[in-house]
Scaffold this active site. Structure first.
Site, short mmCIF file in Angstrom:
data_model
loop_
_atom_site.label_atom_id
_atom_site.label_comp_id
_atom_site.label_asym_id
_atom_site.label_seq_id
_atom_site.Cartn_x
_atom_site.Cartn_y
_atom_site.Cartn_z
N TYR A 107 -2.74 1.29 10.28
CA TYR A 107 -3.34 -0.04 10.47
C TYR A 107 -4.09 -0.11 11.82
O TYR A 107 -5.19 -0.65 11.89
CB TYR A 107 -2.26 -1.13 10.41
CG TYR A 107 -1.50 -1.16 9.09
CD1 TYR A 107 -2.14 -0.92 7.87
CD2 TYR A 107 -0.13 -1.43 9.05
CE1 TYR A 107 -1.44 -0.95 6.67
CE2 TYR A 107 0.58 -1.46 7.86
CZ TYR A 107 -0.08 -1.21 6.67
OH TYR A 107 0.62 -1.23 5.49
N ILE A 165 0.88 -1.18 0.00
CA ILE A 165 0.00 0.00 0.00
C ILE A 165 0.91 1.22 0.00
O ILE A 165 1.92 1.25 0.72
CB ILE A 165 -0.97 0.02 1.20
CG1 ILE A 165 -1.85 1.28 1.16
CG2 ILE A 165 -0.26 -0.11 2.52
CD1 ILE A 165 -2.97 1.30 2.20
N ALA A 166 0.57 2.20 -0.80
CA ALA A 166 1.35 3.44 -0.79
C ALA A 166 0.49 4.58 -1.33
O ALA A 166 -0.37 4.38 -2.18
CB ALA A 166 2.62 3.30 -1.64
N VAL A 167 0.76 5.75 -0.78
CA VAL A 167 0.14 7.00 -1.24
C VAL A 167 1.27 7.93 -1.62
O VAL A 167 2.31 7.98 -0.93
CB VAL A 167 -0.73 7.59 -0.10
CG1 VAL A 167 -1.26 8.97 -0.49
CG2 VAL A 167 -1.88 6.65 0.24
N ASN A 209 8.11 1.84 10.90
CA ASN A 209 7.18 2.54 10.00
C ASN A 209 5.95 3.02 10.78
O ASN A 209 4.86 2.45 10.72
CB ASN A 209 6.77 1.62 8.84
CG ASN A 209 6.07 2.37 7.72
OD1 ASN A 209 5.61 3.50 7.91
ND2 ASN A 209 5.99 1.74 6.56
N GLU A 265 2.64 -7.58 7.11
CA GLU A 265 3.91 -7.32 7.80
C GLU A 265 4.28 -5.87 7.58
O GLU A 265 4.02 -5.32 6.51
CB GLU A 265 5.04 -8.19 7.25
CG GLU A 265 5.02 -9.62 7.72
CD GLU A 265 4.56 -10.55 6.62
OE1 GLU A 265 4.50 -10.10 5.46
OE2 GLU A 265 4.25 -11.71 6.92
#
Ligand SMILES: CC(C)(COP(=O)(O)OP(=O)(O)OC[C@H]1O[C@@H](n2cnc3c(N)ncnc32)[C@H](O)[C@@H]1OP(=O)(O)O)[C@@H](O)C(=O)NCCC(=O)NCCS
Length: 159
Positions: free
Chosen positions: A130, A84-86, A123, A118
């Protein structure tokens, strides 16, 4: 959110923009070219691939999510959130949370049992995201990551 964003299932046409986001800073999960090819290979296990893009005509993609649907465990399958990334310029506007919410909705719809992931112990942004979406820590994997070596937290959302 400052600009209207829509989420949509992605096909190969979005890969170039997904790769650009994943290269935009150092905290994103780096995949090889082959891994990007594999996620759309019809022979690969099923995946949910979503992109977040502007609702206007511009197809600019600002974020993405890739989740693997694992084999059924008893009655219910588990999903694994693989990536997942923005884009850095679009963070803290709710896009990450929207992508996770869409994954949760989809997983409930197909009666999955859990979503697992994971994440690097350092982070903080991802861990907070999450946690804010209902994931809890299941355990850790020692020195799971390389470049740099780091432990992973294993997190789970039981549906
Ligand atoms: C993690 C990531 C996807 C979050 O995306 P985002 O769109 O900025 O997240 P959201 O705006 O939806 O944030 C939702 C919540 O997550 C938490 N959060 C997000 N970024 C945070 C940060 N930098 N510091 C602390 N908490 C943060 C907050 O609780 C936030 O809610 P709030 O804004 O109401 O306080 C984004 O930072 C990113 O792309 N990081 C690089 C890639 C990455 O690390 N992926 C995860 C690999 S496991």
């Amino acid at each position: 959110m400052n600009i209207p964003i829509i989420l949509r299932p992605a096909a190969e046409e979005a890969v170039a923009q997904m790769i650009a986001i994943s290269l935009a800073d150092g905290s994103t999960t780096r995949w090889t070219a082959q891994q990007w090819v594999d996620i759309f290979d019809p022979q690969s296990p099923p995946r949910l691939v979503l992109v977040a893009q502007e609702a206007a005509l511009s197809p600019t993609v600002h974020g993405f999510l890739v989740a693997l649907c694992g084999p059924a465990r008893g009655e219910a399958a588990d999903f694994e959130l693989e990536n997942i990334a923005v884009h850095p310029s679009m963070r803290r506007q709710g896009i990450g949370r929207s992508l996770i919410s869409a994954l949760l909705d989809h997983a409930r719809l197909v009666r999955a049992g859990r979503i697992l992931l994971e994440v690097r112990e350092s982070n903080v942004a991802a861990i907070r995201l999450y946690q804010s979406c209902g994931f809890t820590v299941l355990g850790n994997r020692r020195e799971y990551y390389s470049n740099p070596i780091e432990n992973a937290l294993v997190m789970v959302h039981v549906l």
